[in-house]
Design a protein around this motif. Structure first.
Motif, PDB file in Angstrom:
ATOM      1  N   SER A   5       0.840  -1.206   0.000  1.00  0.00           N
ATOM      2  CA  SER A   5       0.000   0.000   0.000  1.00  0.00           C
ATOM      3  C   SER A   5       0.873   1.254   0.000  1.00  0.00           C
ATOM      4  O   SER A   5       0.597   2.215  -0.734  1.00  0.00           O
ATOM      5  CB  SER A   5      -0.921   0.006   1.220  1.00  0.00           C
ATOM      6  N   LYS A  37       2.426   1.757  -3.479  1.00  0.00           N
ATOM      7  CA  LYS A  37       1.511   2.357  -4.446  1.00  0.00           C
ATOM      8  C   LYS A  37       1.256   3.828  -4.129  1.00  0.00           C
ATOM      9  O   LYS A  37       1.187   4.673  -5.032  1.00  0.00           O
ATOM     10  CB  LYS A  37       0.195   1.572  -4.473  1.00  0.00           C
ATOM     11  N   GLU A  40      -2.832   0.680  -8.853  1.00  0.00           N
ATOM     12  CA  GLU A  40      -2.527  -0.754  -8.830  1.00  0.00           C
ATOM     13  C   GLU A  40      -1.164  -1.013  -9.437  1.00  0.00           C
ATOM     14  O   GLU A  40      -0.673  -0.233 -10.266  1.00  0.00           O
ATOM     15  CB  GLU A  40      -3.615  -1.530  -9.596  1.00  0.00           C
ATOM     16  N   SER A  96       1.552  -3.657 -11.572  1.00  0.00           N
ATOM     17  CA  SER A  96       1.427  -4.424 -12.806  1.00  0.00           C
ATOM     18  C   SER A  96       2.684  -5.250 -13.000  1.00  0.00           C
ATOM     19  O   SER A  96       3.737  -4.930 -12.442  1.00  0.00           O
ATOM     20  CB  SER A  96       1.244  -3.470 -13.999  1.00  0.00           C
TER      21      SER A  96
END
Length: 460
Positions: free
Chosen positions: A272, A275, A282, A284
């Motif tokens: 978290s 990000k 999100e 990738s």
């Protein structure tokens, strides 16, 4: 903080600031005089620190600074490697302060302040830790090991001439170990040692359509647009699971055991916070791997730049004649960077439609590297960090590349210890690069401890 560091910290910072003010950008020829100034600066500071000799060694490109102090031939010798060249600062308008005018600012990860400047962390701030650590050791009783210094000016452009220098100076560079500070720790309260680096293959591609730029109204829809084609070709190089589609790309990838993956995953990581720091909704990447694994033990393919057509202010209805991209691939053991370059070129030409012509240029690369964790050097790094931070460091795998490390082992037969002090959040290669004051001074404190523990371990 060590008393010597406390008494001299303002001087240390002022010297580093003078170093950072020199725009030693190796990729741009207009900075050639500044590259020479930076090399001369490093040479003079090494002599002032107490090394017996320091010299500027010319190459076909930017010079190498070599220095040494041999205190006793019976002692082990540490070869310290780093680089004084920096990445281009462009785009300048995205910097909150001038990139070559160091400024101290408080950040979330650096509540004691951080130095904002190009090269502050990568790698000027980190090589200057070694200069000051050597000065401190000599002022406080002497060196427990012999030391040799090799600071180059081409790391950011592939270290092409350093390889030539190393091969021609094996006796001069003879040592027991290479020590490098060009990596990061997990956090300022979580020390770590990188046990490996990814390799690199860097390519440039050009896609050409019509023989000139065309009016997009008159010709649009009838002639292939090279920018469109290039985007389609690039998009096709990953499948729906995030895997690279180049044939043979994964054939030599050394897969880690589940136990090895679990060990790497044991290091603290807050997804978290990761990000939030990047302001993304999100993550990738390749299916079946965690975020940390994707950024360290798996190979990648990324577009580093793409351009073509009109990019100026306002509009211009043009169908461009050419489109270009720079593409890098990060590699893992046992991929070979030149073999991957061949595979990429074959694949890229094969997927080009007949409506365009393509050209592939190979820039530079380097092999991946893994350092043994049972060596005296690695053990010394663990002991030094534990003594400096008050807690045992965590082993990690780095996602970045230092192409010359594998060559050091090949040509000099030496292992490298990656004892870096930056943070991944320090905006390396980006606008607003910075380096924490805590990290700079902690590095100066830790390096002499490494020398001490390494000397003791080598006696056993």
């Amino acid at each position: 903080m060590n008393t010597y560091i406390e008494q001299n910290k303002d001087r240390f910072l002022n010297e580093l600031f003078d170093f950072l003010r020199i725009p030693s950008v190796s990729a741009d020829t207009k900075f050639q005089p500044d590259m020479l100034r930076a090399a001369e600066f490093v040479k003079e500071r090494l002599l002032e620190a107490g090394l017996d000799k320091a010299e500027i060694c010319p190459t076909a490109g930017h010079p190498i600074v070599y220095a040494e102090k041999i205190v006793d031939a019976s002692l082990p010798t540490i070869l310290v490697y780093g680089h004084y060249d920096v990445q281009p600062a462009d785009p300048y308008e995205l910097w909150d302060s001038p990139p070559f005018e160091p400024t101290i600012k408080v950040t979330k990860n650096h509540p004691d302040g951080a130095i904002f400047a190009r090269g502050s962390c990568d790698d000027k701030g980190q090589i200057y830790m070694h200069v000051k650590a050597i000065e401190m050791m000599l002022a406080q009783g002497g060196l427990p090991c012999n030391v040799k210094i090799m600071f180059e000016g081409e790391e950011e452009v592939g270290s092409e001439n350093l390889g030539v220098f190393v091969k021609a100076n094996k006796e001069k560079l003879a040592a027991d170990l290479i020590l490098i500070s060009d990596t990061s720790i997990i956090a300022n309260d979580i020390p770590s040692v990188e046990t490996g680096l990814r390799g690199l293959t860097y390519m440039e591609v050009a896609v050409t359509g019509p023989n000139r730029d065309l009016h997009s109204g008159v010709y649009g829809g009838a002639v292939a647009n090279p920018v469109n084609v290039l985007c389609q070709m690039i998009a096709s190089m990953h499948d729906a699971d995030g895997k690279v589609t180049i044939k043979g790309f994964y054939d030599k990838v050394a897969e880690l055991s589940q136990a090895e993956r679990d060990d790497l995953e044991s290091a603290p990581f807050d997804l978290s916070a990761f990000k939030k720091d990047l302001d993304i909704a999100e993550v990738s990447g390749e299916k079946g791997y965690t975020t940390r694994e994707r950024a360290s033990i798996r190979p990648t393919l990324d577009v580093n730049g793409i351009w073509g057509g009109y990019t100026g202010e306002g509009s211009k209805t043009v169908l461009p004649s050419k489109a270009f991209a720079k593409i890098s691939m990060r590699l893992v053991p046992d991929q070979d960077w030149e073999e991957i370059a061949d595979l990429f070129e074959t694949h890229f030409k094969a997927i080009a439609p007949p409506t365009v012509k393509v050209e592939v240029t190979r820039h530079h690369g380097g092999q991946p590297y893994v350092t043994p964790t049972d060596s005296a050097g690695y053990k010394a790094a663990v002991l030094a960090l534990e003594e400096a931070f008050g807690k045992k460091p965590v082993p990690t795998r780095g996602g970045g590349s230092i192409p010359i490390v594998a060559l050091f082992e090949q040509e000099l037969g030496l292992k490298s210890i990656l004892l870096g002090f930056g943070l991944d959040s320090d905006a390396l290669h980006s606008p607003n690069e910075h380096y924490g004051l805590f990290n700079f001074f902690k590095g100066i404190e830790t390096i002499p401890l490494f020398f001490k523990h390494y000397a003791a371990l080598m006696k056993k």
